[in-house]
Scaffold this active site. Structure first.
Site, PDB file in Angstrom:
ATOM      1  N   SER A  45       0.869  -1.173   0.000  1.00 34.62           N
ATOM      2  CA  SER A  45       0.000   0.000   0.000  1.00 34.62           C
ATOM      3  C   SER A  45       0.905   1.221   0.000  1.00 34.62           C
ATOM      4  O   SER A  45       1.819   1.320   0.832  1.00 34.62           O
ATOM      5  CB  SER A  45      -0.908   0.002   1.234  1.00 34.62           C
ATOM      6  OG  SER A  45      -1.746   1.143   1.226  1.00 34.62           O
ATOM      7  N   GLU A  46       0.695   2.154  -0.927  1.00 35.52           N
ATOM      8  CA  GLU A  46       1.662   3.234  -1.117  1.00 35.52           C
ATOM      9  C   GLU A  46       1.745   4.192   0.065  1.00 35.52           C
ATOM     10  O   GLU A  46       2.667   5.011   0.145  1.00 35.52           O
ATOM     11  CB  GLU A  46       1.358   3.996  -2.405  1.00 35.52           C
ATOM     12  CG  GLU A  46       0.070   4.761  -2.396  1.00 35.52           C
ATOM     13  CD  GLU A  46      -0.519   4.883  -3.792  1.00 35.52           C
ATOM     14  OE1 GLU A  46      -0.712   6.017  -4.231  1.00 35.52           O
ATOM     15  OE2 GLU A  46      -0.798   3.852  -4.427  1.00 35.52           O
ATOM     16  N   ASN A  47       0.790   4.107   1.001  1.00 34.93           N
ATOM     17  CA  ASN A  47       0.906   4.937   2.199  1.00 34.93           C
ATOM     18  C   ASN A  47       1.824   4.310   3.245  1.00 34.93           C
ATOM     19  O   ASN A  47       2.017   4.875   4.319  1.00 34.93           O
ATOM     20  CB  ASN A  47      -0.478   5.214   2.809  1.00 34.93           C
ATOM     21  CG  ASN A  47      -1.258   3.951   3.126  1.00 34.93           C
ATOM     22  OD1 ASN A  47      -1.152   2.954   2.427  1.00 34.93           O
ATOM     23  ND2 ASN A  47      -2.051   3.992   4.176  1.00 34.93           N
ATOM     24  N   GLY A  48       2.436   3.137   2.927  1.00 35.29           N
ATOM     25  CA  GLY A  48       3.500   2.641   3.779  1.00 35.29           C
ATOM     26  C   GLY A  48       3.296   1.293   4.439  1.00 35.29           C
ATOM     27  O   GLY A  48       3.507   1.155   5.646  1.00 35.29           O
ATOM     28  N   SER A  87       8.122   4.362   0.870  1.00 33.87           N
ATOM     29  CA  SER A  87       7.186   3.718  -0.040  1.00 33.87           C
ATOM     30  C   SER A  87       7.384   4.203  -1.470  1.00 33.87           C
ATOM     31  O   SER A  87       7.458   3.406  -2.413  1.00 33.87           O
ATOM     32  CB  SER A  87       5.747   4.004   0.415  1.00 33.87           C
ATOM     33  OG  SER A  87       4.827   3.298  -0.379  1.00 33.87           O
TER      34      SER A  87
END
Length: 216
Positions: A45-48, A87
């Site tokens: 997930s690109e938020n980490g 990320s």
């Protein structure tokens, strides 16, 4: 079968052992639910977060575990959390094997438009530009048409997400590839004919002599 499930199940068949996979908002998030239990892939997930699992059952969501769109996700044993800088370093550094994104339009050369919705205020393209530019393989998961109008177009009328062409489009009617920069019909959905696909596709499609039915 629900059109979104057809798309998600077919996209899941594109994933390979050990892949690092980013799933976009919408239909792509469903893909995690259809990965075979014996196939080990890592969802980012690109938020980490690396190690996201299936969408939580009702009542099982954790308020601090969300995807980049703020929707509940689950974390598998061994999952790793980190900040957005790390990320996007992974994304921009070419370490994401596959990204699966939704789309508003894909043109005949495979260029994607997926961040500006006509008539609506949107915060921006988010991580889509980075993902299309940085991921090793880009798959678009979207419905073939909206309100009877094809989303596989001759030329995008909405702003492009990236100048790079995507690798594969999976819709509720077809699988389309872009080898050599030309849209090619690779598979049709169960119960869908080549004629059905052509009737709802604005872009010109190359059609092989034999087009198999997608396995979902």
């Amino acid at each position: 079968m629900d059109p979104q499930i057809i798309i998600a199940r077919r996209v899941a068949r594109e994933l390979r052992e050990g892949n690092l996979v980013n799933l976009g908002i919408g239909i792509p998030t469903l893909v995690a639910n259809y990965v075979p239990s014996d196939l080990k892939v890592f969802f980012q997930s690109e938020n980490g977060l690396i190690g996201t699992g299936p969408i939580p059952e009702p009542g099982m969501a954790h308020p601090l575990l969300t995807d980049a769109g703020g929707r509940p996700i689950s974390a598998l044993p061994g999952a790793s959390t980190f900040d957005s800088a790390m990320s996007f370093g992974l994304i921009r550094g070419g370490h994401v094997d596959v990204t699966v994104l939704g789309g508003l339009q894909v043109d005949a050369q495979g260029r994607l438009a997926n961040w500006m919705i006509p008539g609506k205020m949107v915060p921006g393209m988010g991580g889509a530009m980075d993902l299309v530019s940085g991921a090793r393989r880009v798959i678009v998961a979207m419905q073939h048409a909206a309100k009877g109008k094809s989303k596989i177009v001759a030329k995008c009328t909405l702003p492009l997400t990236s100048a790079r062409s995507v690798d594969l489009v999976v819709t509720d009617l077809a699988v389309i590839g872009f080898s050599g920069g030309k849209a090619t019909l690779l598979e049709t959905a169960p119960g869908v004919s080549v004629g059905d696909v052509m009737a709802l596709t604005e872009a010109e499609l190359a059609v092989p002599d034999h087009v198999p039915e997608m396995n979902v």
